[in-house]
Design a protein around this motif. Sequence first.
Motif, PDB file in Angstrom:
ATOM      1  N   UNK A   1       0.837  -1.193   0.000  1.00  0.00           N
ATOM      2  CA  UNK A   1       0.000   0.000   0.000  1.00  0.00           C
ATOM      3  C   UNK A   1       0.874   1.246   0.000  1.00  0.00           C
ATOM      4  N   UNK A   2       0.573   2.187  -0.893  1.00  0.00           N
ATOM      5  CA  UNK A   2       1.266   3.467  -0.911  1.00  0.00           C
ATOM      6  C   UNK A   2       0.478   4.438  -0.038  1.00  0.00           C
ATOM      7  N   UNK A   3       1.015   4.740   1.104  1.00  0.00           N
ATOM      8  CA  UNK A   3       0.279   5.508   2.103  1.00  0.00           C
ATOM      9  C   UNK A   3       0.215   6.988   1.751  1.00  0.00           C
ATOM     10  N   UNK A   4      -0.847   7.616   2.228  1.00  0.00           N
ATOM     11  CA  UNK A   4      -0.962   9.074   2.212  1.00  0.00           C
ATOM     12  C   UNK A   4      -0.631   9.543   3.624  1.00  0.00           C
ATOM     13  N   UNK A   5       0.505  10.206   3.776  1.00  0.00           N
ATOM     14  CA  UNK A   5       0.964  10.629   5.094  1.00  0.00           C
ATOM     15  C   UNK A   5       0.408  12.006   5.448  1.00  0.00           C
ATOM     16  N   UNK A   6      -0.200  12.088   6.618  1.00  0.00           N
ATOM     17  CA  UNK A   6      -0.586  13.366   7.203  1.00  0.00           C
ATOM     18  C   UNK A   6       0.408  13.646   8.333  1.00  0.00           C
ATOM     19  N   UNK A   7       1.328  14.556   8.094  1.00  0.00           N
ATOM     20  CA  UNK A   7       2.390  14.832   9.063  1.00  0.00           C
ATOM     21  C   UNK A   7       1.951  15.915  10.045  1.00  0.00           C
ATOM     22  N   UNK A   8       2.050  15.605  11.326  1.00  0.00           N
ATOM     23  CA  UNK A   8       1.821  16.594  12.386  1.00  0.00           C
ATOM     24  C   UNK A   8       3.189  16.956  12.935  1.00  0.00           C
ATOM     25  N   UNK A   9       3.613  18.184  12.673  1.00  0.00           N
ATOM     26  CA  UNK A   9       5.002  18.592  12.883  1.00  0.00           C
ATOM     27  C   UNK A   9       5.102  19.586  14.032  1.00  0.00           C
ATOM     28  N   UNK A  10       5.909  19.230  15.023  1.00  0.00           N
ATOM     29  CA  UNK A  10       6.220  20.154  16.114  1.00  0.00           C
ATOM     30  C   UNK A  10       7.380  21.040  15.671  1.00  0.00           C
ATOM     31  N   UNK A  11       7.084  22.297  15.378  1.00  0.00           N
ATOM     32  CA  UNK A  11       8.107  23.210  14.869  1.00  0.00           C
ATOM     33  C   UNK A  11       9.183  23.529  15.905  1.00  0.00           C
ATOM     34  N   UNK A  12       8.867  23.289  17.187  1.00  0.00           N
ATOM     35  CA  UNK A  12       9.804  23.642  18.254  1.00  0.00           C
ATOM     36  C   UNK A  12      10.657  22.456  18.705  1.00  0.00           C
ATOM     37  N   UNK A  13      10.509  21.312  18.061  1.00  0.00           N
ATOM     38  CA  UNK A  13      11.229  20.107  18.488  1.00  0.00           C
ATOM     39  C   UNK A  13      12.736  20.333  18.471  1.00  0.00           C
ATOM     40  N   UNK A  14      13.391  19.871  19.547  1.00  0.00           N
ATOM     41  CA  UNK A  14      14.841  20.023  19.624  1.00  0.00           C
ATOM     42  C   UNK A  14      15.280  21.471  19.605  1.00  0.00           C
ATOM     43  N   UNK A  36       1.687  13.630   0.639  1.00  0.00           N
ATOM     44  CA  UNK A  36       2.001  14.236   1.931  1.00  0.00           C
ATOM     45  C   UNK A  36       1.141  15.467   2.171  1.00  0.00           C
ATOM     46  N   UNK A  37       0.521  15.514   3.343  1.00  0.00           N
ATOM     47  CA  UNK A  37      -0.173  16.708   3.825  1.00  0.00           C
ATOM     48  C   UNK A  37       0.470  17.085   5.154  1.00  0.00           C
ATOM     49  N   UNK A  38       0.746  18.365   5.360  1.00  0.00           N
ATOM     50  CA  UNK A  38       1.498  18.808   6.530  1.00  0.00           C
ATOM     51  C   UNK A  38       0.631  19.697   7.412  1.00  0.00           C
ATOM     52  N   UNK A  39       0.606  19.364   8.708  1.00  0.00           N
ATOM     53  CA  UNK A  39      -0.101  20.156   9.712  1.00  0.00           C
ATOM     54  C   UNK A  39       0.930  20.623  10.730  1.00  0.00           C
ATOM     55  N   UNK A  40       1.118  21.930  10.859  1.00  0.00           N
ATOM     56  CA  UNK A  40       2.121  22.487  11.764  1.00  0.00           C
ATOM     57  C   UNK A  40       1.483  22.851  13.101  1.00  0.00           C
ATOM     58  N   UNK A  41       2.131  22.444  14.187  1.00  0.00           N
ATOM     59  CA  UNK A  41       1.633  22.803  15.514  1.00  0.00           C
ATOM     60  C   UNK A  41       2.022  24.242  15.826  1.00  0.00           C
ATOM     61  N   UNK A  42       1.076  25.008  16.350  1.00  0.00           N
ATOM     62  CA  UNK A  42       1.313  26.434  16.573  1.00  0.00           C
ATOM     63  C   UNK A  42       1.290  26.823  18.047  1.00  0.00           C
TER      64      UNK A  42
END
Length: 326
Positions: A1-14, A36-42
Motif C-alpha cells: 500500500x502506498x500511504x498518504x501521510x498526514x504529518x503533524x510537525x512540532x516546529x519547536x522540536x529540539x 504528503x499533507x502537513x499540519x504544523x503545531x502552533x
Amino acid sequence: MHAHFYAIVNQHAGNYRGYKIWQQIQEYMIQKDVRLSVLLSAYPGAPEDLAYDLASSLPDKESDVVVLAFGGDGTLHEVLNGLIEAKRHFPLPLAYIPAGSGNDFARGAGLKSASHWKQGLLDLLQTTHAQVINIGSYQLQENQPRRFFMNSFGIGFDGSVLKRANQSSYKNLLNHVGLGAISYLIAAVFTIFQTKGFPAKIHGLDLTKSYAKAYLMIVTNHPYFGGGIKVAPDAKLHESNLKFVLFQRHHLGQIIFDMLAIIFGGFQYHMKAVDNTLLTHDFTIEVNSGQTAQVDGKSIDQENYRVHFSKSSYPFWLPETINKKR
C-alpha cells in the motif's frame, strides 16, 4: 500500500533544530512523489488537537491514511491521545520520526533518529502495514478521562529529573548541538542529592504491596526513560503487559549505586532495594506525599495520586525491519 501521510510537525522540536531537519524531509518526500499533507503545531497541545480533528474529519473506514508525528516523545504522546480520543472503529495508523531530546520511544522501537532521517524515512516508506503494539492507559482521578502513554508513567525521582531538565537552560544549549539527552543525566546528578523516600502502595488482582521509602516508581512499556536510561531491561513493546519497577531509598550512597547500576549495567533487578513486577491485569498506585510525576516526558505535580492503570494497544506504522522481540 502506498500511504498518504498526514504529518503533524512540532516546529519547536529540539529547540527548533528539528524543524530544519523536517524541511529537508519534506523536500525529499515531495521529490519522491510521496503523498504528503502537513499540519504544523502552533501552540502547546496543538499536536493533540490536530490529531483529533484529523481523525474526526476523515471517513471512519479502512483507508491508506497514515498519521506521521514529527517531534519528541511529548509530541508523539499528544498525537496518540488525539487519535484515540476520536474513537474511530478503524483507527489511523501512527508513524513517527523522532526529533526531540529524549526520544525514548524511538529507542524502545528501534527507530532511526532525525539526524539519520534518510534511512529511517526509507524504512518508513517501504512499510506496507501497521503493527499493533502495546501501550498503557492511566486515569489520574476517578472523574477524569483515561489517557494513554507509549513510554512510561513515573512518580518520584524520574518526575523530578524530567521537570528539572525541561526547565533548565542547558537543555536548550545541548539541543542545539544534538545532545539533548545529556540534559537528563545532568539533571539526575543534581536531583540525587535532594531525593527522599516516600510511602507508596500498589494493588490489583492478587496483588497488594506497600513500600515505606520508595524514591523511584515507574510503570513502563519498554526499557527506556530519561533519554536512554535502561530502567526496565526486559520490557518489550510487542508484549501485552506493563512493567512496574520500584526503587527503595536507604541512604545516599545506595541511590548513587542504583543510578550507576541502571546507566552502566542494567543489573538492578538483582538488588534487594529494587522491586520489579510484570503486570498483566489492571492495577492502582497510591502516593500521598506531594511528589512530581511524569508521563512520556511531561511532568505532573499533585499532592495526592491514586492512579488506575490498564494495558491497551494501538496500530503503529513501524518499519518491517524492526525486530518484534523489542
